[in-house]
Design a protein around this motif. Structure first.
Motif, PDB file in Angstrom:
ATOM      1  N   ASN A  54       0.805  -1.229   0.000  1.00 19.91           N
ATOM      2  CA  ASN A  54       0.000   0.000   0.000  1.00 19.91           C
ATOM      3  C   ASN A  54       0.836   1.276   0.000  1.00 19.91           C
ATOM      4  OD1 ASN A  54      -2.511  -1.202  -0.071  1.00 19.91           O
ATOM      5  ND2 ASN A  54      -2.665  -1.376   2.151  1.00 19.91           N
ATOM      6  N   ASP A  55       2.147   1.176  -0.145  1.00 17.44           N
ATOM      7  CA  ASP A  55       3.029   2.344  -0.138  1.00 17.44           C
ATOM      8  C   ASP A  55       3.025   3.060  -1.483  1.00 17.44           C
ATOM      9  OD1 ASP A  55       3.823   1.794   2.426  1.00 17.44           O
ATOM     10  OD2 ASP A  55       5.822   1.065   1.902  1.00 17.44           O
ATOM     11  N   ALA A  56       3.380   4.343  -1.419  1.00 18.01           N
ATOM     12  CA  ALA A  56       3.732   5.106  -2.620  1.00 18.01           C
ATOM     13  C   ALA A  56       5.026   5.853  -2.331  1.00 18.01           C
ATOM     14  CB  ALA A  56       2.627   6.084  -3.005  1.00 18.01           C
ATOM     15  N   ILE A  57       5.787   6.114  -3.360  1.00 16.93           N
ATOM     16  CA  ILE A  57       6.969   6.969  -3.253  1.00 16.93           C
ATOM     17  C   ILE A  57       6.630   8.271  -3.976  1.00 16.93           C
ATOM     18  CG2 ILE A  57       9.424   7.243  -3.685  1.00 16.93           C
ATOM     19  CD1 ILE A  57       8.714   4.926  -1.774  1.00 16.93           C
ATOM     20  N   VAL A  58       6.765   9.384  -3.268  1.00 16.49           N
ATOM     21  CA  VAL A  58       6.421  10.686  -3.823  1.00 16.49           C
ATOM     22  C   VAL A  58       7.687  11.513  -3.988  1.00 16.49           C
ATOM     23  CG1 VAL A  58       5.219  12.876  -3.355  1.00 16.49           C
ATOM     24  CG2 VAL A  58       4.076  10.700  -2.877  1.00 16.49           C
ATOM     25  N   ARG A  59       7.851  12.083  -5.187  1.00 16.78           N
ATOM     26  CA  ARG A  59       8.936  13.042  -5.431  1.00 16.78           C
ATOM     27  C   ARG A  59       8.451  14.402  -4.952  1.00 16.78           C
ATOM     28  NH1 ARG A  59       9.653  16.513  -9.513  1.00 16.78           N
ATOM     29  NH2 ARG A  59       8.150  15.403 -10.859  1.00 16.78           N
ATOM     30  N   VAL A  60       9.096  14.933  -3.925  1.00 13.45           N
ATOM     31  CA  VAL A  60       8.633  16.151  -3.274  1.00 13.45           C
ATOM     32  C   VAL A  60       8.951  17.358  -4.154  1.00 13.45           C
ATOM     33  CG1 VAL A  60       8.835  17.607  -1.229  1.00 13.45           C
ATOM     34  CG2 VAL A  60       8.933  15.107  -1.001  1.00 13.45           C
ATOM     35  N   THR A  61       7.945  18.221  -4.358  1.00 15.32           N
ATOM     36  CA  THR A  61       8.165  19.457  -5.112  1.00 15.32           C
ATOM     37  C   THR A  61       8.153  20.688  -4.204  1.00 15.32           C
ATOM     38  OG1 THR A  61       5.801  19.552  -5.638  1.00 15.32           O
ATOM     39  CG2 THR A  61       7.256  18.536  -7.269  1.00 15.32           C
TER      40      THR A  61
ATOM     41  N   MET B  60      17.077  11.317  11.566  1.00 14.58           N
ATOM     42  CA  MET B  60      15.705  11.460  11.079  1.00 14.58           C
ATOM     43  C   MET B  60      15.580  12.647  10.147  1.00 14.58           C
ATOM     44  SD  MET B  60      12.145  11.518  13.188  1.00 14.58           S
ATOM     45  CE  MET B  60      10.917  10.522  12.362  1.00 14.58           C
ATOM     46  N   THR B  61      14.685  12.517   9.172  1.00 12.82           N
ATOM     47  CA  THR B  61      14.322  13.614   8.275  1.00 12.82           C
ATOM     48  C   THR B  61      12.982  14.174   8.710  1.00 12.82           C
ATOM     49  OG1 THR B  61      15.541  12.686   6.400  1.00 12.82           O
ATOM     50  CG2 THR B  61      13.770  14.223   5.889  1.00 12.82           C
ATOM     51  N   PHE B  62      12.946  15.486   8.971  1.00  9.34           N
ATOM     52  CA  PHE B  62      11.711  16.150   9.401  1.00  9.34           C
ATOM     53  C   PHE B  62      10.845  16.486   8.178  1.00  9.34           C
ATOM     54  CE2 PHE B  62      14.119  18.269  13.208  1.00  9.34           C
ATOM     55  CZ  PHE B  62      14.263  17.034  13.805  1.00  9.34           C
ATOM     56  N   GLY B  63       9.681  17.076   8.482  1.00  9.99           N
ATOM     57  CA  GLY B  63       8.837  17.606   7.419  1.00  9.99           C
ATOM     58  C   GLY B  63       7.514  16.890   7.283  1.00  9.99           C
ATOM     59  N   HIS B  64       6.451  17.495   7.839  1.00 12.26           N
ATOM     60  CA  HIS B  64       5.123  16.878   7.718  1.00 12.26           C
ATOM     61  C   HIS B  64       4.186  17.691   6.834  1.00 12.26           C
ATOM     62  CE1 HIS B  64       5.097  19.424  11.407  1.00 12.26           C
ATOM     63  NE2 HIS B  64       3.896  19.798  10.961  1.00 12.26           N
ATOM     64  N   GLU B  65       4.696  18.732   6.200  1.00  8.12           N
ATOM     65  CA  GLU B  65       3.921  19.512   5.229  1.00  8.12           C
ATOM     66  C   GLU B  65       4.634  19.405   3.883  1.00  8.12           C
ATOM     67  OE1 GLU B  65       2.058  23.350   7.298  1.00  8.12           O
ATOM     68  OE2 GLU B  65       4.189  23.163   7.756  1.00  8.12           O
ATOM     69  N   PHE B  66       4.040  18.687   2.942  1.00  6.12           N
ATOM     70  CA  PHE B  66       4.694  18.542   1.640  1.00  6.12           C
ATOM     71  C   PHE B  66       3.681  18.116   0.575  1.00  6.12           C
ATOM     72  CE2 PHE B  66       5.078  14.490   3.865  1.00  6.12           C
ATOM     73  CZ  PHE B  66       4.706  13.554   2.915  1.00  6.12           C
ATOM     74  N   ILE B  67       4.017  18.451  -0.649  1.00  4.47           N
ATOM     75  CA  ILE B  67       3.275  17.985  -1.816  1.00  4.47           C
ATOM     76  C   ILE B  67       4.293  17.472  -2.818  1.00  4.47           C
ATOM     77  CG2 ILE B  67       1.402  19.649  -1.460  1.00  4.47           C
ATOM     78  CD1 ILE B  67       2.618  21.266  -3.820  1.00  4.47           C
ATOM     79  N   GLY B  68       3.814  16.785  -3.853  1.00  2.00           N
ATOM     80  CA  GLY B  68       4.746  16.294  -4.850  1.00  2.00           C
ATOM     81  C   GLY B  68       4.055  15.515  -5.944  1.00  2.00           C
TER      82      GLY B  68
END
Length: 382
Positions: A26-33, A56-64
């Motif tokens: 059920n995963d997807a890989i998203v290229r962050v824009t 760890m990599t932060f960031g809970h606000e993203f689209i792509g």
């Protein structure tokens, strides 16, 4: 890939990191824009959140853009332009069935305390976040949504947390027509809560902060009355004077764990880590609201003890409402508000920072330099 990596309090850098892979059907890989630095990311940056691990990599606000999907994913496909809510949720458990996506019981070993959140320590599930070139998105059939063709990227990224959380904060206030609403904190969430309060029928909206550039934004973005708490001996007395000695009908805490305004509280929480957060703004909210009023808590606090004036809340007969925002539940109304021009999330953006310079972005935001209100992270900037 290139990604922001945590190396300890006040220490982050951009490093090469293995590109995420499909770990579950059920995963997807998203290229962050586009990604953003959130005020709650600063709690991690300052070492306020338990179990924030090096690497760890932060960031809970993203689209792509969807780069790859697992064999079970049906609702998104490679090439889709998507916005991803900060909540990770299954969509089927007891809590998700009730719309409490922020409280999903199947995505975090610490699920009795909190659901899953991208890039927000192992307390919140240990998922890497989107301040990187790529991110793994679990449960991709229920989380991400396609970005409407008419929506700007900067509007979309702010709807993944800040604006949705502010709107939810106003919603939790149960605002009645004509109510006086006071918002503590003029960051992106507080500004969004103040703007949203008008949409819910408020008759008067007041914003409290101590930074003049943020108060100016509250006047232009949210059309609110503003007061600088540093100019008054007692904020609670000020609020009583502004409301015929009664108090506001609704108070919204949009500050959270690192509130200023009381030296002892700030030192014991933000500096000595003896509390789960500095409850100054929350205590002001409790004391500023009228008897029988409502306090909505949107500011982020850690799971430890905090010295909240619960006795005052009980004796005043207050209703306290709080939660992490179930982002996707807010989107249908927010999409309409944005499309109709009632909310303009991108007006909150003040800085656009290349991923390679994200450490400088954190410093600017943390130190409140250069009039910074909302910094975005641009992953594809040269």
């Amino acid at each position: 890939m290139r990604a922001m990596v945590y190396r300890g309090p006040y220490r982050i850098r951009v490093e090469d990191k293995p590109r995420p892979v499909i770990e579950h059907p059920n995963d997807a890989i998203v290229r962050v824009t586009r990604a953003a630095i959130c005020g709650s990311d600063l709690h991690l940056y300052h070492g306020m959140m338990p179990d924030t691990r090096v690497g760890m990599t932060f960031g809970h606000e993203f689209i792509g853009v969807v780069d790859e999907v697992g064999p079970s994913v049906r609702t998104v496909q490679a090439g889709d332009r998507v916005m991803v809510p900060f909540n990770i949720f299954c969509g089927t458990c007891f809590f998700c069935a009730r719309g409490l996506y922020a409280n999903c019981h199947n995505v975090n070993p610490n699920a009795t305390a909190v659901g899953g959140i991208y890039g927000y320590s192992h307390t919140c599930g240990g998922y890497d976040g989107g301040q990187a070139e790529y991110v793994r998105v679990p449960l991709a059939d229920v989380g991400p949504s396609s970005i409407p063709d008419w929506m700007d990227d900067e509007d979309a990224v702010l709807l993944t947390d800040a604006v949705a959380t502010g709107y939810f904060g106003a919603q939790l206030g149960d605002i009645a027509e004509g109510d006086v609403v006071v918002v503590f904190g003029a960051g992106p969430v507080g500004l969004s809560a103040a703007a949203s309060a008008w949409l819910m029928g408020a008759g008067r909206v007041i914003v409290i902060d101590h930074l003049e550039y943020r108060l100016a934004k509250a006047r232009s973005f949210a059309h609110a009355e503003t007061y600088n708490f540093a100019e008054y001996a007692d904020v609670v007395v000020l609020m009583k004077e502004l409301t015929d000695r009664i108090g506001a009908d609704v108070a919204i805490d949009a500050v959270g764990a690192e509130a200023d305004g009381n030296l002892l509280q700030h030192i014991t929480s933000a500096k000595l880590k003896l509390q789960g957060g500095s409850p100054i703004a929350l205590n002001w909210a409790i004391d500023s609201v009228r008897k029988g009023g409502t306090v909505s808590v949107m500011g982020a606090y850690g799971p430890m003890f905090s010295a909240v004036k619960f006795g005052d809340a009980m004796n005043k007969g207050l209703t306290l409402r709080m939660n992490q925002c179930p982002v996707k539940r807010q989107w249908p109304r927010l999409f309409e508000h944005v499309r109709n021009g009632y909310l303009k999330p991108r007006d909150l953006v003040t800085h656009r920072i290349p991923l390679e310079h994200i450490a400088e972005g954190y410093h600017i935001f943390s130190a409140k330099l250069d009039g910074c209100i909302k910094p975005l992270v641009v992953t594809d900037a040269a």
